[in-house]
Design a protein around this motif. Structure first.
Motif, PDB file in Angstrom:
ATOM      1  N   ALA A   5     -18.635   3.208   2.940  1.00  0.00           N
ATOM      2  CA  ALA A   5     -18.765   1.478   2.289  1.00  0.00           C
ATOM      3  C   ALA A   5     -17.303   0.815   2.823  1.00  0.00           C
ATOM      4  O   ALA A   5     -16.944  -0.069   3.795  1.00  0.00           O
ATOM      5  N   CYS A   6     -15.992   2.115   2.461  1.00  0.00           N
ATOM      6  CA  CYS A   6     -14.431   1.432   2.509  1.00  0.00           C
ATOM      7  C   CYS A   6     -14.619   1.798   3.759  1.00  0.00           C
ATOM      8  O   CYS A   6     -13.501   1.016   4.695  1.00  0.00           O
ATOM      9  N   ALA A   7     -15.429   2.534   4.503  1.00  0.00           N
ATOM     10  CA  ALA A   7     -14.797   2.935   6.444  1.00  0.00           C
ATOM     11  C   ALA A   7     -15.225   1.680   6.921  1.00  0.00           C
ATOM     12  O   ALA A   7     -14.883   1.104   7.909  1.00  0.00           O
ATOM     13  N   LEU A   8     -16.386   0.850   6.755  1.00  0.00           N
ATOM     14  CA  LEU A   8     -17.059   0.355   7.592  1.00  0.00           C
ATOM     15  C   LEU A   8     -16.171  -1.221   7.432  1.00  0.00           C
ATOM     16  O   LEU A   8     -15.742  -1.857   8.613  1.00  0.00           O
ATOM     17  N   LEU A   9     -15.143  -1.326   6.348  1.00  0.00           N
ATOM     18  CA  LEU A   9     -14.523  -2.350   6.650  1.00  0.00           C
ATOM     19  C   LEU A   9     -12.994  -1.810   7.193  1.00  0.00           C
ATOM     20  O   LEU A   9     -12.438  -3.411   7.421  1.00  0.00           O
ATOM     21  N   LYS A  10     -12.608  -0.897   7.293  1.00  0.00           N
ATOM     22  CA  LYS A  10     -11.767  -0.560   7.529  1.00  0.00           C
ATOM     23  C   LYS A  10     -11.412  -0.287   9.040  1.00  0.00           C
ATOM     24  O   LYS A  10     -12.388   0.417  10.032  1.00  0.00           O
ATOM     25  N   CYS A  11     -10.687  -0.880   9.980  1.00  0.00           N
ATOM     26  CA  CYS A  11     -10.215  -1.110  11.584  1.00  0.00           C
ATOM     27  C   CYS A  11      -9.553  -1.182  12.348  1.00  0.00           C
ATOM     28  O   CYS A  11      -8.902  -1.620  11.664  1.00  0.00           O
ATOM     29  N   TYR A  12      -8.932  -1.297  13.178  1.00  0.00           N
ATOM     30  CA  TYR A  12      -8.450  -1.715  14.362  1.00  0.00           C
ATOM     31  C   TYR A  12      -7.810  -3.117  13.951  1.00  0.00           C
ATOM     32  O   TYR A  12      -8.976  -4.117  14.036  1.00  0.00           O
ATOM     33  N   ILE A  13      -6.675  -3.638  14.520  1.00  0.00           N
ATOM     34  CA  ILE A  13      -6.300  -5.023  14.193  1.00  0.00           C
ATOM     35  C   ILE A  13      -6.367  -5.575  15.229  1.00  0.00           C
ATOM     36  O   ILE A  13      -5.298  -5.475  15.872  1.00  0.00           O
ATOM     37  N   GLY A  15      -5.119  -8.474  17.869  1.00  0.00           N
ATOM     38  CA  GLY A  15      -4.007  -9.449  18.089  1.00  0.00           C
ATOM     39  C   GLY A  15      -2.778  -9.380  16.905  1.00  0.00           C
ATOM     40  O   GLY A  15      -2.083 -10.199  16.682  1.00  0.00           O
ATOM     41  N   VAL A  16      -3.387  -8.662  15.596  1.00  0.00           N
ATOM     42  CA  VAL A  16      -2.160  -8.353  14.536  1.00  0.00           C
ATOM     43  C   VAL A  16      -1.213  -7.501  14.682  1.00  0.00           C
ATOM     44  O   VAL A  16      -0.761  -6.818  13.321  1.00  0.00           O
ATOM     45  N   GLN A  17      -1.230  -6.644  16.262  1.00  0.00           N
ATOM     46  CA  GLN A  17      -0.476  -5.457  16.304  1.00  0.00           C
ATOM     47  C   GLN A  17       1.048  -5.435  15.564  1.00  0.00           C
ATOM     48  O   GLN A  17       1.873  -4.245  14.649  1.00  0.00           O
ATOM     49  N   ASN A  18       1.824  -6.689  15.614  1.00  0.00           N
ATOM     50  CA  ASN A  18       3.162  -6.768  15.764  1.00  0.00           C
ATOM     51  C   ASN A  18       3.404  -6.587  13.744  1.00  0.00           C
ATOM     52  O   ASN A  18       4.709  -7.263  13.497  1.00  0.00           O
ATOM     53  N   LEU A  19       2.222  -6.848  12.928  1.00  0.00           N
ATOM     54  CA  LEU A  19       2.002  -7.477  11.876  1.00  0.00           C
ATOM     55  C   LEU A  19       2.077  -6.210  10.795  1.00  0.00           C
ATOM     56  O   LEU A  19       1.599  -5.088  11.065  1.00  0.00           O
ATOM     57  N   GLU A  20       2.761  -6.477   9.591  1.00  0.00           N
ATOM     58  CA  GLU A  20       2.601  -5.171   8.978  1.00  0.00           C
ATOM     59  C   GLU A  20       2.079  -5.763   7.256  1.00  0.00           C
ATOM     60  O   GLU A  20       1.394  -5.207   7.241  1.00  0.00           O
ATOM     61  N   SER A  21       1.423  -7.426   7.296  1.00  0.00           N
ATOM     62  CA  SER A  21       1.294  -7.629   6.395  1.00  0.00           C
ATOM     63  C   SER A  21       0.171  -9.084   6.615  1.00  0.00           C
ATOM     64  O   SER A  21       0.765  -9.939   7.144  1.00  0.00           O
ATOM     65  N   LEU A  22      -0.620  -9.429   6.262  1.00  0.00           N
ATOM     66  CA  LEU A  22      -0.820 -10.910   5.962  1.00  0.00           C
ATOM     67  C   LEU A  22      -1.330 -11.581   4.779  1.00  0.00           C
ATOM     68  O   LEU A  22      -1.147 -11.101   3.604  1.00  0.00           O
ATOM     69  N   TYR A  23      -1.468 -12.209   3.944  1.00  0.00           N
ATOM     70  CA  TYR A  23      -0.936 -12.964   2.905  1.00  0.00           C
ATOM     71  C   TYR A  23      -2.724 -13.687   2.615  1.00  0.00           C
ATOM     72  O   TYR A  23      -3.023 -14.784   3.562  1.00  0.00           O
ATOM     73  N   TRP A 145      -1.263  -8.709   2.195  1.00  0.00           N
ATOM     74  CA  TRP A 145      -2.428  -7.190   2.606  1.00  0.00           C
ATOM     75  C   TRP A 145      -1.967  -6.529   2.997  1.00  0.00           C
ATOM     76  O   TRP A 145      -1.961  -6.628   4.394  1.00  0.00           O
ATOM     77  N   ASN A 146      -1.956  -5.192   3.464  1.00  0.00           N
ATOM     78  CA  ASN A 146      -2.078  -4.711   4.488  1.00  0.00           C
ATOM     79  C   ASN A 146      -3.020  -5.119   5.217  1.00  0.00           C
ATOM     80  O   ASN A 146      -3.779  -4.598   5.858  1.00  0.00           O
ATOM     81  N   VAL A 147      -2.270  -4.780   6.766  1.00  0.00           N
ATOM     82  CA  VAL A 147      -3.172  -4.933   8.188  1.00  0.00           C
ATOM     83  C   VAL A 147      -3.798  -3.917   8.522  1.00  0.00           C
ATOM     84  O   VAL A 147      -4.639  -4.325   9.389  1.00  0.00           O
ATOM     85  N   LYS A 148      -3.576  -2.556   8.471  1.00  0.00           N
ATOM     86  CA  LYS A 148      -3.937  -1.569   9.201  1.00  0.00           C
ATOM     87  C   LYS A 148      -5.370  -1.648   8.239  1.00  0.00           C
ATOM     88  O   LYS A 148      -6.244  -1.052   8.556  1.00  0.00           O
ATOM     89  N   ASP A 149      -5.710  -1.845   6.768  1.00  0.00           N
ATOM     90  CA  ASP A 149      -7.127  -1.967   6.546  1.00  0.00           C
ATOM     91  C   ASP A 149      -7.436  -3.348   6.883  1.00  0.00           C
ATOM     92  O   ASP A 149      -9.284  -3.090   5.834  1.00  0.00           O
ATOM     93  N   LYS A 228     -10.485  -1.820  -1.195  1.00  0.00           N
ATOM     94  CA  LYS A 228      -9.702  -0.874  -2.235  1.00  0.00           C
ATOM     95  C   LYS A 228      -8.607  -0.977  -2.925  1.00  0.00           C
ATOM     96  O   LYS A 228      -8.355  -2.179  -1.619  1.00  0.00           O
ATOM     97  N   PRO A 229      -8.542  -1.162  -4.300  1.00  0.00           N
ATOM     98  CA  PRO A 229      -7.489  -1.720  -4.715  1.00  0.00           C
ATOM     99  C   PRO A 229      -5.941  -1.071  -4.021  1.00  0.00           C
ATOM    100  O   PRO A 229      -4.983  -2.543  -3.672  1.00  0.00           O
ATOM    101  N   GLU A 230      -5.817  -0.748  -3.239  1.00  0.00           N
ATOM    102  CA  GLU A 230      -4.865   0.037  -2.389  1.00  0.00           C
ATOM    103  C   GLU A 230      -4.673  -0.334  -0.692  1.00  0.00           C
ATOM    104  O   GLU A 230      -3.579  -0.952  -0.262  1.00  0.00           O
ATOM    105  N   TRP A 231      -5.468  -1.704  -0.640  1.00  0.00           N
ATOM    106  CA  TRP A 231      -5.276  -2.537   0.347  1.00  0.00           C
ATOM    107  C   TRP A 231      -4.146  -3.968   0.514  1.00  0.00           C
ATOM    108  O   TRP A 231      -3.916  -4.335   0.904  1.00  0.00           O
ATOM    109  N   ILE A 232      -4.180  -4.120  -0.817  1.00  0.00           N
ATOM    110  CA  ILE A 232      -3.497  -4.764  -0.981  1.00  0.00           C
ATOM    111  C   ILE A 232      -2.219  -3.995  -1.950  1.00  0.00           C
ATOM    112  O   ILE A 232      -1.724  -3.260  -2.738  1.00  0.00           O
TER     113      ILE A 232
END
Length: 275
Positions: A5-13, A15-23, A145-149, A228-232
């Motif tokens: 289930a976690c893998a289903l939400l975690k995917c490529y971003i 348009g935000v490749q140059n960002l590290e975080s979103l809020y 949020w870590n954008v890679k997640d 996942k908690p570590e996505w924050i």
């Protein structure tokens, strides 16, 4: 939450490749009853709220100008059809009943747009207006949020609401246009906001069918989805946030989530880490 289930939400971003975080800005209202504060309990339960456009505060957010096809456009589609489909198309969209059917069809498509769910973020953690509008006048907090997640896409700002050609849906229903292409056009329309909101610098995550295993609760206008908690990566406490709420969250959140503070400066907000 299971690994699949976690893998289903975690995917490529996109348009935000140059960002590290979103809020995500979060309000807190009742400091006497933190156990029932919606935003606080969401973060402690590792879940976020996906909302329908009907639940947005902006009257024109994701509002669509549905374009009814011209007679020549309809004839061009009609000649591409054969047999029963050709006859059905003519009965539906030509003659006296055509206008009524168009209006009914437009209402049905609009209702379909209403079913889409979004999770909204920004790339600005120090925006005074955002703190004022979405974090209860600086009394709430902001999550990093870590954008890679997360799969987030930038909102498009323009001077008029989105346009959507109803003819594309006609073509799809009669097999002349790919479902995926129409879906992409719908999503593009739902990412449009008026220019006056550009200060928000918003990104949107669309709820997809592959996220269904992550649903914790489903209501008519919103859905709670786990993560996942570590996505924050960090929590930012507002300038006016009550010390009781800060202590409450500080005690209960995992240690790996960095604690930061929004600090009022002369004419701006600064995000700091206190040691």
């Amino acid at each position: 939450m299971c690994k699949r289930a976690c893998a289903l939400l975690k995917c490529y971003i996109n348009g935000v490749q140059n960002l590290e975080s979103l809020y995500k800005y979060c309000p807190v209202y009742n400091f006497e009853n933190l156990e029932n504060e919606y935003a606080i309990q969401n973060v402690l339960n590792n879940q976020v709220t996906f909302s329908k456009r009907t639940n947005f505060n902006d009257l024109f957010d994701s509002k669509i100008d549905f374009i009814i096809p011209t007679k020549s456009e309809l004839r061009a589609v009609h000649v591409q059809l054969k047999g029963a489909e050709k006859h059905e198309f003519k009965q539906l969209f030509f003659g006296e009943a055509g206008q009524r059917n168009f209006e009914a069809f437009r209402r049905n498509v609009n209702q379909k747009f209403d079913e889409y769910l979004f999770f909204c973020l920004t790339d600005k953690p120090d925006n005074n207006l955002m703190w004022s509008h979405y974090a209860n006048s600086h009394k709430g907090f902001c999550l990093e949020w870590n954008v890679k997640d997360i799969n987030a896409e930038k909102v498009i700002y323009q001077d008029s609401i989105a346009r959507f050609e109803l003819l594309d849906v006609f073509k799809m229903q009669f097999g002349l246009l790919d479902n995926g292409e129409v879906g992409r056009k719908i999503w593009e329309a739902l990412k449009i906001k008026l220019t006056e909101w550009e200060y928000e610098s918003e990104y949107r995550v669309q709820f997809g069918s592959d996220m269904k295993p992550l649903i914790n609760k489903q209501e008519p206008n919103y859905t709670l989805v786990s993560y996942k908690p570590e996505w924050i990566t960090a929590i930012i406490f507002g300038c006016r946030m009550d010390k009781r709420a800060i202590a409450y969250l500080d005690e209960k959140l995992p240690a790996f989530i960095e604690r930061r503070y929004a600090v009022e400066r002369k004419s701006s907000i600064e995000i700091v880490v206190k040691h």
